[in-house]
Design a protein around this motif. Sequence first.
Motif, PDB file in Angstrom:
ATOM      1  N   ARG A  72     -55.142  22.927  -9.446  1.00 18.81           N
ATOM      2  CA  ARG A  72     -54.709  22.558 -10.796  1.00 18.81           C
ATOM      3  C   ARG A  72     -53.840  23.655 -11.400  1.00 18.81           C
ATOM      4  O   ARG A  72     -52.852  23.403 -12.053  1.00 18.81           O
ATOM      5  CB  ARG A  72     -55.941  22.368 -11.688  1.00 18.81           C
ATOM      6  CG  ARG A  72     -56.548  21.031 -11.525  1.00 18.81           C
ATOM      7  CD  ARG A  72     -56.315  20.270 -12.791  1.00 18.81           C
ATOM      8  NE  ARG A  72     -55.714  18.992 -12.535  1.00 18.81           N
ATOM      9  CZ  ARG A  72     -54.970  18.349 -13.431  1.00 18.81           C
ATOM     10  NH1 ARG A  72     -54.736  18.869 -14.598  1.00 18.81           N
ATOM     11  NH2 ARG A  72     -54.460  17.204 -13.158  1.00 18.81           N
ATOM     12  N   PHE A  73     -54.235  24.864 -11.147  1.00 21.43           N
ATOM     13  CA  PHE A  73     -53.483  26.008 -11.632  1.00 21.43           C
ATOM     14  C   PHE A  73     -52.046  25.915 -11.156  1.00 21.43           C
ATOM     15  O   PHE A  73     -51.109  26.043 -11.918  1.00 21.43           O
ATOM     16  CB  PHE A  73     -54.129  27.301 -11.122  1.00 21.43           C
ATOM     17  CG  PHE A  73     -53.380  28.547 -11.488  1.00 21.43           C
ATOM     18  CD1 PHE A  73     -53.592  29.157 -12.702  1.00 21.43           C
ATOM     19  CD2 PHE A  73     -52.480  29.107 -10.596  1.00 21.43           C
ATOM     20  CE1 PHE A  73     -52.907  30.302 -13.045  1.00 21.43           C
ATOM     21  CE2 PHE A  73     -51.789  30.251 -10.937  1.00 21.43           C
ATOM     22  CZ  PHE A  73     -51.997  30.849 -12.160  1.00 21.43           C
ATOM     23  N   GLU A  74     -51.913  25.644  -9.868  1.00 19.15           N
ATOM     24  CA  GLU A  74     -50.572  25.605  -9.307  1.00 19.15           C
ATOM     25  C   GLU A  74     -49.751  24.469  -9.912  1.00 19.15           C
ATOM     26  O   GLU A  74     -48.564  24.629 -10.163  1.00 19.15           O
ATOM     27  CB  GLU A  74     -50.647  25.512  -7.784  1.00 19.15           C
ATOM     28  CG  GLU A  74     -50.835  26.908  -7.189  1.00 19.15           C
ATOM     29  CD  GLU A  74     -51.549  26.910  -5.860  1.00 19.15           C
ATOM     30  OE1 GLU A  74     -51.545  25.874  -5.179  1.00 19.15           O
ATOM     31  OE2 GLU A  74     -52.125  27.963  -5.511  1.00 19.15           O
ATOM     32  N   GLN A  75     -50.399  23.354 -10.199  1.00 21.58           N
ATOM     33  CA  GLN A  75     -49.657  22.226 -10.764  1.00 21.58           C
ATOM     34  C   GLN A  75     -49.177  22.520 -12.186  1.00 21.58           C
ATOM     35  O   GLN A  75     -48.049  22.211 -12.539  1.00 21.58           O
ATOM     36  CB  GLN A  75     -50.523  20.957 -10.765  1.00 21.58           C
ATOM     37  CG  GLN A  75     -50.659  20.374  -9.382  1.00 21.58           C
ATOM     38  CD  GLN A  75     -51.805  19.377  -9.297  1.00 21.58           C
ATOM     39  OE1 GLN A  75     -52.560  19.191 -10.258  1.00 21.58           O
ATOM     40  NE2 GLN A  75     -51.937  18.738  -8.154  1.00 21.58           N
ATOM     41  N   SER A  76     -50.038  23.119 -13.011  1.00 20.91           N
ATOM     42  CA  SER A  76     -49.705  23.277 -14.423  1.00 20.91           C
ATOM     43  C   SER A  76     -48.865  24.502 -14.724  1.00 20.91           C
ATOM     44  O   SER A  76     -48.142  24.537 -15.698  1.00 20.91           O
ATOM     45  CB  SER A  76     -50.970  23.370 -15.271  1.00 20.91           C
ATOM     46  OG  SER A  76     -51.747  22.248 -15.086  1.00 20.91           O
ATOM     47  N   TRP A  77     -49.008  25.508 -13.900  1.00 22.20           N
ATOM     48  CA  TRP A  77     -48.382  26.776 -14.247  1.00 22.20           C
ATOM     49  C   TRP A  77     -47.120  27.075 -13.472  1.00 22.20           C
ATOM     50  O   TRP A  77     -46.545  28.135 -13.599  1.00 22.20           O
ATOM     51  CB  TRP A  77     -49.385  27.922 -14.058  1.00 22.20           C
ATOM     52  CG  TRP A  77     -50.310  28.014 -15.206  1.00 22.20           C
ATOM     53  CD1 TRP A  77     -51.389  27.213 -15.425  1.00 22.20           C
ATOM     54  CD2 TRP A  77     -50.239  28.913 -16.311  1.00 22.20           C
ATOM     55  NE1 TRP A  77     -51.994  27.550 -16.600  1.00 22.20           N
ATOM     56  CE2 TRP A  77     -51.316  28.599 -17.163  1.00 22.20           C
ATOM     57  CE3 TRP A  77     -49.380  29.942 -16.672  1.00 22.20           C
ATOM     58  CZ2 TRP A  77     -51.543  29.280 -18.346  1.00 22.20           C
ATOM     59  CZ3 TRP A  77     -49.620  30.625 -17.846  1.00 22.20           C
ATOM     60  CH2 TRP A  77     -50.682  30.287 -18.669  1.00 22.20           C
ATOM     61  N   VAL A 116     -61.405  18.057 -16.227  1.00 19.68           N
ATOM     62  CA  VAL A 116     -62.403  17.248 -16.947  1.00 19.68           C
ATOM     63  C   VAL A 116     -61.673  16.300 -17.902  1.00 19.68           C
ATOM     64  O   VAL A 116     -61.969  15.108 -17.980  1.00 19.68           O
ATOM     65  CB  VAL A 116     -63.375  18.143 -17.748  1.00 19.68           C
ATOM     66  CG1 VAL A 116     -64.292  17.297 -18.621  1.00 19.68           C
ATOM     67  CG2 VAL A 116     -64.204  19.018 -16.799  1.00 19.68           C
ATOM     68  N   ARG A 117     -60.676  16.830 -18.575  1.00 23.47           N
ATOM     69  CA  ARG A 117     -59.902  16.013 -19.506  1.00 23.47           C
ATOM     70  C   ARG A 117     -59.169  14.892 -18.770  1.00 23.47           C
ATOM     71  O   ARG A 117     -59.181  13.734 -19.205  1.00 23.47           O
ATOM     72  CB  ARG A 117     -58.899  16.885 -20.243  1.00 23.47           C
ATOM     73  CG  ARG A 117     -57.918  16.076 -21.047  1.00 23.47           C
ATOM     74  CD  ARG A 117     -56.787  16.914 -21.595  1.00 23.47           C
ATOM     75  NE  ARG A 117     -55.779  16.036 -22.173  1.00 23.47           N
ATOM     76  CZ  ARG A 117     -54.753  15.542 -21.506  1.00 23.47           C
ATOM     77  NH1 ARG A 117     -54.577  15.841 -20.239  1.00 23.47           N
ATOM     78  NH2 ARG A 117     -53.895  14.741 -22.095  1.00 23.47           N
ATOM     79  N   ALA A 118     -58.522  15.261 -17.674  1.00 28.03           N
ATOM     80  CA  ALA A 118     -57.762  14.253 -16.925  1.00 28.03           C
ATOM     81  C   ALA A 118     -58.681  13.107 -16.516  1.00 28.03           C
ATOM     82  O   ALA A 118     -58.324  11.933 -16.643  1.00 28.03           O
ATOM     83  CB  ALA A 118     -57.106  14.900 -15.705  1.00 28.03           C
ATOM     84  N   GLN A 119     -59.875  13.438 -16.055  1.00 27.34           N
ATOM     85  CA  GLN A 119     -60.819  12.389 -15.641  1.00 27.34           C
ATOM     86  C   GLN A 119     -61.288  11.592 -16.856  1.00 27.34           C
ATOM     87  O   GLN A 119     -61.391  10.380 -16.806  1.00 27.34           O
ATOM     88  CB  GLN A 119     -62.019  12.996 -14.908  1.00 27.34           C
ATOM     89  CG  GLN A 119     -61.668  13.599 -13.545  1.00 27.34           C
ATOM     90  CD  GLN A 119     -61.072  12.583 -12.583  1.00 27.34           C
ATOM     91  OE1 GLN A 119     -61.244  11.375 -12.729  1.00 27.34           O
ATOM     92  NE2 GLN A 119     -60.333  13.075 -11.598  1.00 27.34           N
ATOM     93  N   ALA A 120     -61.545  12.297 -17.953  1.00 23.19           N
ATOM     94  CA  ALA A 120     -62.021  11.608 -19.157  1.00 23.19           C
ATOM     95  C   ALA A 120     -60.976  10.620 -19.670  1.00 23.19           C
ATOM     96  O   ALA A 120     -61.299   9.536 -20.127  1.00 23.19           O
ATOM     97  CB  ALA A 120     -62.364  12.628 -20.239  1.00 23.19           C
ATOM     98  N   ARG A 121     -59.708  11.005 -19.574  1.00 21.15           N
ATOM     99  CA  ARG A 121     -58.632  10.161 -20.096  1.00 21.15           C
ATOM    100  C   ARG A 121     -58.147   9.126 -19.093  1.00 21.15           C
ATOM    101  O   ARG A 121     -57.256   8.339 -19.406  1.00 21.15           O
ATOM    102  CB  ARG A 121     -57.448  11.028 -20.533  1.00 21.15           C
ATOM    103  CG  ARG A 121     -57.734  11.936 -21.728  1.00 21.15           C
ATOM    104  CD  ARG A 121     -58.011  11.146 -22.993  1.00 21.15           C
ATOM    105  NE  ARG A 121     -58.186  12.006 -24.164  1.00 21.15           N
ATOM    106  CZ  ARG A 121     -58.960  11.700 -25.189  1.00 21.15           C
ATOM    107  NH1 ARG A 121     -59.648  10.576 -25.197  1.00 21.15           N
ATOM    108  NH2 ARG A 121     -59.058  12.525 -26.216  1.00 21.15           N
TER     109      ARG A 121
END
Length: 396
Positions: A72-77, A116-121
């Motif tokens: 995830r780090f690599e994707q967002s940053w 967690v947010r991605a899954q929640a949304r």
Amino acid sequence: MRILLFTGKGGVGKSTLAAATACVSAAAGHRTLVLSTDAAHSLADALGGEVGTEPTEVSTNLWVQHVDAQLRFEQSWRDIQRYLLSVLDVAGVDPVAAEELTVIPGAEEVLALLEVRAQARSGRWDVLVVDCAPTAETLRLLALPEALGWYIDRVLPMERRIVKALKPVLTRAAGVPMPEDSVFDAIERLHAELDDVRALLTGPESSVRLVLTPESVVLAEARRAYTNLSLFGYRVDAAIVNRVFPDGGADEWRSAWVESQQRILHDAADSFAGLKIWTSVYRDREPVGPEELTALALETYDNSDPLAIGATHSSMRVSTNDAGPVLSLYLPLATQEDVRLVRKGDEIVVSVASYRRLLTLPSGLARHRVAGARVHAGELQIRFAEASPETSKETT
Ligand SMILES: Nc1ncnc2c1ncn2[C@@H]1O[C@H](COP(=O)(O)OP(=O)(O)OP(=O)(O)O)[C@@H](O)[C@H]1O
Ligand SMILES: [Mg+2]
């Protein structure tokens, strides 16, 4: 969609109870995802199966996921990091060292929350059960979205303006590459996502479950967690006391433990008065696999609904009494000595031991001065008064 967070001291049974709760939630027909923000793969161990970094279906309605924070780090940053790397390159920093410098401490953990947010949304789940890291790490993690958001809010617009103004000059003079808009866009996107993480996790459908064992040091940590989670606006609605020795058996060693645990259970009931308190028996072996976890959950929840949200308090409210407006912050178990307050312009810094929260004052109070404060009945109450012209410039 319901979100349940499980936290507590190391080794008390967070993963076991998170997995057990997810099992009964799935059995009740809810599409349930249980995910862990922890690097240790204990959910897989508890459920006795293979678990990947994407949701994996382990039985009807039950999915499990271990968040891969690195990915995830690599994707967002990527965008932000690329810019930082180009600056460091011009500055003559060795690429390997530069790579390391652009890894921000705590960033990986935040990204676990973004997942967690991605899954929640995603709309895929009715219930999300989050198996958190031990207390201190979880608190640091849950404090981050707001802290980073605050920073981005104040620093970013300034930086963007400065960069716009200086861009032509600086690029020519020093050869330092200026951040492209995409860098700012990436940071802003992150900001919005962090806001959303906080909104989700402090929202009306989320609550925190404190897991503890009946030992005095564990209870002490759970009490502090209760205070500090409340400081940051998270809603604790239940405590689960796990690994309680069943009564019976004759030997002295055991009866001494039973007695000591009963005392702690009593203290726990006092500490968490108003919260739902469940107890879970110390089984004669490790509860592993869906069947044993389900049995554990049924016994623990004892016909009550584990998904129901218990009584919770509003985190912050403003009321007015004869003396003027009062800002109340729900802060259970805190004592007057634990709490420090510093006023900074339209903000108030509230510290409880080593945890600090920056509260932006509601606009109606921003121009008032602090007239006094006390910790009373599980609340921090800050009294305000109209600022007289001479004192309105004061900052503390
Ligand atoms: N009620 C219980 N009876 C017997 N064993 C239990 C019970 N609850 C948990 N255990 C066992 O205790 C150990 C620790 O549990 P678990 O891994 O769930 O704790 P944790 O809080 O998630 O730990 P960590 O802080 O390392 O993530 C495991 O071996 C688990 O099977
Ligand atoms: Mg665990």
